[in-house]
Design an enzyme around this catalytic site. Structure first.
Site, short mmCIF file in Angstrom:
data_model
loop_
_atom_site.label_atom_id
_atom_site.label_comp_id
_atom_site.label_asym_id
_atom_site.label_seq_id
_atom_site.Cartn_x
_atom_site.Cartn_y
_atom_site.Cartn_z
N SER A 142 35.70 49.84 36.94
CA SER A 142 35.93 48.47 36.45
C SER A 142 36.83 48.55 35.21
O SER A 142 36.89 49.60 34.55
CB SER A 142 34.58 47.86 36.05
OG SER A 142 34.77 46.63 35.37
N TYR A 155 26.19 47.39 31.94
CA TYR A 155 27.14 47.45 33.06
C TYR A 155 28.32 48.35 32.71
O TYR A 155 28.70 49.24 33.48
CB TYR A 155 27.63 46.03 33.40
CG TYR A 155 28.67 46.00 34.49
CD1 TYR A 155 28.33 46.24 35.81
CD2 TYR A 155 30.01 45.74 34.19
CE1 TYR A 155 29.29 46.23 36.81
CE2 TYR A 155 30.98 45.72 35.18
CZ TYR A 155 30.62 45.97 36.50
OH TYR A 155 31.56 45.96 37.48
#
Ligand code: NDP
Length: 245
Positions: A142, A155
């Site tokens: 990501s 995350y």
């Protein structure tokens, strides 16, 4: 073997979003795809679309938090198609929240899915790739693996880990195995369903509506990495909306 045609490609998290887009794109370009996720009712229609278009696809219920499920997905590919060319470790939880919310169950889910799920993929495919003498890992990280913003500590931590593990894997993999990290920015998928904190969700919704890109853009980056000749390893591709910070 270079290109995408006839490659055997297993994809985790193929029931929606980026994984689904990758399955459709790669199968459309002649790959044999083996698709895993927990929701069989979502995987079935993906397989059907591919087979109706003349492609080859199989699916198996796969919870990447269960090592035996991930091993089973890799085994299915090898059993049905005789080898595995690419494993796309794409399944991910996006259950992100500010630390003060103390959503410890979600922290555990993030670690189990995003880190351990990728490790189980490596454990399942590495011996196969070693025996074959070729193989390609594609791990979905990501832009949060590069830049931490409030509300994404855990995350982002899991996605930093995906990049670190992938780089370690690349260094140890030797000259015949390829390792690619794909780092998407804001992409239009169902990921907001995982975000329970109302303020964070509202903030993400605003950004998503303003600038999110199609999951096809991420799938095309995966295809680019796969179609390179065997001696070309695309290390990492960051694909973000042009307007993303
Ligand atoms: P979606 O929610 O649309 O898809 C997530 C996929 O992961 C689903 O197929 C889901 O399948 C699967 N999944 C979740 N948990 C598990 C599990 N335990 N076992 C197996 N499969 C699981 O989101 P995206 O497509 O956006 O997410 C795909 C990847 O992209 C993730 O790794 C995410 O972190 C990453 N990403 C997404 C970004 C975005 O803006 N959308 C940005 C950066 C990275 P099922 O529920 O059926 O098991």
């Amino acid at each position: 073997m270079s290109g995408i045609q006839d490659k055997v490609i297993a994809i985790t998290g193929a029931s929606s979003g980026i994984g689904e887009a990758a399955a459709l794109l790669l199968a459309g370009r002649g790959a044999k795809v083996v698709l895993g996720a927990r929701r069989l009712e979502r995987l079935g229609p993906v397989v059907e679309r591919i087979t109706q278009a003349g492609g080859e696809a199989l699916s198996a219920r796969t919870d990447v938090r269960r090592r035996e499920d991930v091993a089973g997905l890799v085994h299915l590919a090898c059993e049905r198609f005789g080898r595995l060319d690419v494993l796309i470790n794409n399944a991910g939880s996006l259950a992100t929240s500010p630390l003060d919310d103390l959503r410890v169950d979600d922290w555990e889910e993030l670690v189990d899915t995003n880190i351990k799920g990728v490790l189980y993929g490596i454990a399942a495919a590495l011996p196969v790739f070693r025996q074959q003498g070729f193989g390609h890992f594609i791990n979905t990280a990501s832009t949060s693996a590069h830049r931490i913003v409030p509300g994404q500590a855990v995350y982002a931590g899991t996605k930093f880990a995906v990049r670190a593990i992938s780089e370690g894997l690349r260094q140890e993999a030797g000259p015949r195995l390829r390792v690619t990290v794909i780092s998407p920015g804001m992409t239009r998928t169902n990921f907001l369903e995982h975000v329970k904190n109302p303020e964070l969700r509202a903030r993400f919704e605003e950004v998503r509506d303003k600038l999110a890109i199609s999951p096809d853009a991420i799938a095309r980056a995966m295809a680019y990495a796969i179609e390179q000749p065997a001696d070309v390893d695309v290390g990492e591709v960051i694909v973000r909306p042009t307007a993303q910070d």
